[in-house]
Design a protein around this motif. Structure first.
Motif, PDB file in Angstrom:
ATOM      1  N   UNK A 151     -14.660  -9.819  36.257  1.00 32.67           N
ATOM      2  CA  UNK A 151     -16.295  -9.974  35.800  1.00 32.67           C
ATOM      3  C   UNK A 151     -16.827  -8.671  35.750  1.00 32.67           C
ATOM      4  N   UNK A 152     -17.741  -8.598  34.783  1.00 31.38           N
ATOM      5  CA  UNK A 152     -18.373  -7.078  34.324  1.00 31.38           C
ATOM      6  C   UNK A 152     -19.949  -7.604  33.955  1.00 31.38           C
ATOM      7  N   UNK A 153     -20.754  -6.751  34.125  1.00 30.68           N
ATOM      8  CA  UNK A 153     -22.108  -7.123  33.984  1.00 30.68           C
ATOM      9  C   UNK A 153     -22.344  -6.558  32.866  1.00 30.68           C
ATOM     10  N   UNK A 154     -21.934  -5.516  32.401  1.00 27.42           N
ATOM     11  CA  UNK A 154     -22.399  -4.656  31.127  1.00 27.42           C
ATOM     12  C   UNK A 154     -21.325  -3.870  30.425  1.00 27.42           C
ATOM     13  N   UNK A 155     -21.462  -3.398  29.052  1.00 27.58           N
ATOM     14  CA  UNK A 155     -20.478  -2.438  28.749  1.00 27.58           C
ATOM     15  C   UNK A 155     -21.314  -1.738  27.834  1.00 27.58           C
ATOM     16  N   UNK A 156     -21.066   0.050  27.864  1.00 29.80           N
ATOM     17  CA  UNK A 156     -21.586   1.024  27.213  1.00 29.80           C
ATOM     18  C   UNK A 156     -20.395   1.423  26.553  1.00 29.80           C
ATOM     19  N   UNK A 157     -20.936   2.154  25.265  1.00 29.97           N
ATOM     20  CA  UNK A 157     -19.823   2.669  24.307  1.00 29.97           C
ATOM     21  C   UNK A 157     -20.446   4.083  23.737  1.00 29.97           C
ATOM     22  N   UNK A 158     -19.653   5.164  24.259  1.00 25.16           N
ATOM     23  CA  UNK A 158     -20.123   6.046  23.401  1.00 25.16           C
ATOM     24  C   UNK A 158     -19.237   6.330  22.192  1.00 25.16           C
ATOM     25  N   UNK A 159     -19.847   6.114  20.905  1.00 24.51           N
ATOM     26  CA  UNK A 159     -19.012   6.122  19.645  1.00 24.51           C
ATOM     27  C   UNK A 159     -18.637   7.318  19.394  1.00 24.51           C
ATOM     28  N   UNK A 160     -19.343   8.478  19.765  1.00 30.62           N
ATOM     29  CA  UNK A 160     -18.699   9.933  19.266  1.00 30.62           C
ATOM     30  C   UNK A 160     -17.346  10.212  20.065  1.00 30.62           C
ATOM     31  N   UNK A 161     -17.069   9.716  21.154  1.00 32.88           N
ATOM     32  CA  UNK A 161     -15.842  10.070  21.642  1.00 32.88           C
ATOM     33  C   UNK A 161     -14.970   8.895  21.729  1.00 32.88           C
ATOM     34  N   UNK A 162     -15.468   7.680  21.522  1.00 35.17           N
ATOM     35  CA  UNK A 162     -14.276   6.296  21.661  1.00 35.17           C
ATOM     36  C   UNK A 162     -14.015   5.966  23.045  1.00 35.17           C
ATOM     37  N   UNK A 163     -15.090   6.254  23.893  1.00 37.24           N
ATOM     38  CA  UNK A 163     -14.673   5.650  25.259  1.00 37.24           C
ATOM     39  C   UNK A 163     -15.970   4.657  25.678  1.00 37.24           C
ATOM     40  N   UNK A 164     -15.424   3.471  26.341  1.00 41.51           N
ATOM     41  CA  UNK A 164     -16.241   2.415  26.729  1.00 41.51           C
ATOM     42  C   UNK A 164     -16.418   2.639  28.470  1.00 41.51           C
TER      43      UNK A 164
END
Length: 469
Positions: A151-164
């Protein structure tokens, strides 16, 4: 949304609302100011009994715009290129069980979807498949799956580095769980951070703000239940906490977003309205010194509704405010502790009270000016600033060629002299501003722009989407 909620009473309709201008404070049954209703898809049309998060994708191949809406039983994909006539293309069902909570972000033409459902993990969906839907609505399958958390509440992505950054999982004490998604179909675990509270939501950027000690570092700004948490995540194997920030009358530190100069963090406490009796309250942190975040001031609205997700685009803060719908707040004078609501669209007409119904999230980053609102009870709304109208007015006044472009763009006017051309990226940041000597044809050098979708504004009034190869 906080993880413990009352049972929702769902208001379902099979009606698909089409274009309704905001006139005399109403767009059909919906209170409004300065925002027209372009269309609405009900939950019944989307095949679910509840809605939640939303995000968007612009196809770099042709500039088509797609809304992605989280539902209790999956994620819906809607072609909103013609916002008055949206096309529900289909749904990716939940990986395990239905859930009130589902969150989506986009990177490199792929959607990354998480949920509080047990064992759900992270679904990966190739958005380019939406180009070839022939029998809508389809039931899609995921293209990849990451099971490094359940289970996971939320996801954040930094599109400049390619990390979630998955937050609110059972790993790393609920702190951010790092995933390398540079190859979207092969996500790889990359560590995490567990030295602070459970994290509910966050934003991650390559820092270019006023504190030069951290210029160029990858910085994580977390909303961590009773505080904001600032972490240097540049080295995934050795993330370092920088500082935490506290504020008064805290109940549940929910979500926040940076101003574009990265000086301020605009943050909402989800439960302070119902606990303390505030009207919708927003806390603004001054991040002049990342080692010492301080409260700059608090903004209190004229309505009692609970604030949820808020995003910054240019000088505007777009806030989904549950029963009060979408509120757009001018933050151009934030330095002087001044914020002013300028527009709103209320998706929950019967009440603005502090309850968990109405607008869950908003996505304001489409080049066309279309704004997506995902509503818990009433489905997907598409609205737009009343001054923009329905059609892309640039097609009647100016010709832009070539588009897509790589080096030079020619703009030809049918009659109005060209005096200014501004270009904005998909986050509303101005990347080019040129003035001209009132000719009917001008060339603009775009060779320094990175590949992607942009908004070109001509003479401060006419907008057009511009694709850079």
């Amino acid at each position: 949304m906080k993880r413990i909620l009352p049972v929702f009473v769902m208001l379902l309709s099979t009606i698909v609302f089409a274009q309704t201008p905001c006139e005399n404070g109403m767009a059909g049954p919906y209170p409004c100011n300065g925002l027209d209703l372009l269309s609405r898809l009900s939950l019944n049309v989307l095949g679910s009994d509840r809605g939640n998060d939303s995000w968007g994708w612009t196809d770099p191949q042709d500039g088509k715009e797609y809304a992605i809406m989280g539902l209790g039983n999956g994620a819906a994909f809607v072609d909103i290129t013609d916002p008055v006539n949206p096309i529900y293309l289909g749904k990716l069902p939940t990986h395990t069980d239905p859930s009130t909570w589902r969150d989506i972000k986009v990177y490199n033409n792929h959607a990354f979807i998480v949920s509080e459902a047990s064992g759900h993990g992270m679904q990966v969906f190739d958005l380019t498949r939406l180009r070839s839907v022939s029998n809508a609505p389809e039931t899609f399958t995921e293209d990849a799956h990451y099971s490094g958390f359940g289970n996971c509440h939320n996801i954040v992505i930094n599109e400049e580095t390619g990390y979630a950054y998955a937050v609110g999982t059972s790993t790393f004490s609920g702190g951010p769980h790092f995933v390398n998604i540079q190859d979207p179909l092969n996500p790889v675990a990359a560590g995490g951070f567990n030295e602070d509270n459970y994290c509910h939501d966050a934003q991650v950027v390559i820092y270019n703000g006023p504190d030069t000690d951290y210029t160029g570092r990858e910085i994580f700004f977390g909303s961590n239940e009773d505080r904001i948490s600032i972490v240097d995540v540049t080295d995934k194997s050795n993330p370092e906490g920088i500082s935490v920030g506290f504020y008064g009358s805290v109940d549940y530190t929910h979500q926040g977003w940076l101003t574009e100069d990265q000086r301020y963090y605009i943050m909402g406490d989800e439960l302070d309205e119902s606990t303390f009796g505030f009207n919708t309250r927003t806390i603004i942190f001054d991040l002049l010194d990342l080692d010492n975040p301080v409260v700059h001031f608090e903004y209190e609205a004229d309505v009692a509704a609970i604030d949820h997700n808020g995003y910054v685009k240019g000088n505007d803060f777009y806030l989904s405010s549950y029963r009060a719908g979408l509120r757009i707040i001018d933050i151009s004078d934030i330095d002087n502790r001044n914020m002013v609501e300028t527009k709103f669209f209320d998706t929950y007409p019967s009440s603005n009270s502090a309850r968990f119904d109405g607008a869950w999230s908003v996505y304001p980053y489409f080049a066309s000016g279309s704004i997506v609102i995902s509503d818990i009870d009433r489905g997907l709304f598409i609205v737009r600033d009343s001054t923009l109208g329905i059609n892309d007015v640039s097609t009647s006044s100016f010709a832009v060629y070539p588009n897509p472009a790589s080096d030079m763009v020619n703009i030809t006017s049918k009659g109005e002299p060209i005096v200014q051309v501004e270009i904005f990226n998909m986050l509303g940041q101005k990347v080019m501003d040129q003035n001209f000597d009132e000719k009917l044809s001008e060339n603009v050098d775009v060779s320094n722009l990175q590949s992607g979708m942009y908004v070109m504004k001509i003479n401060s009034t006419t907008t057009n989407r511009l694709l850079i190869n």
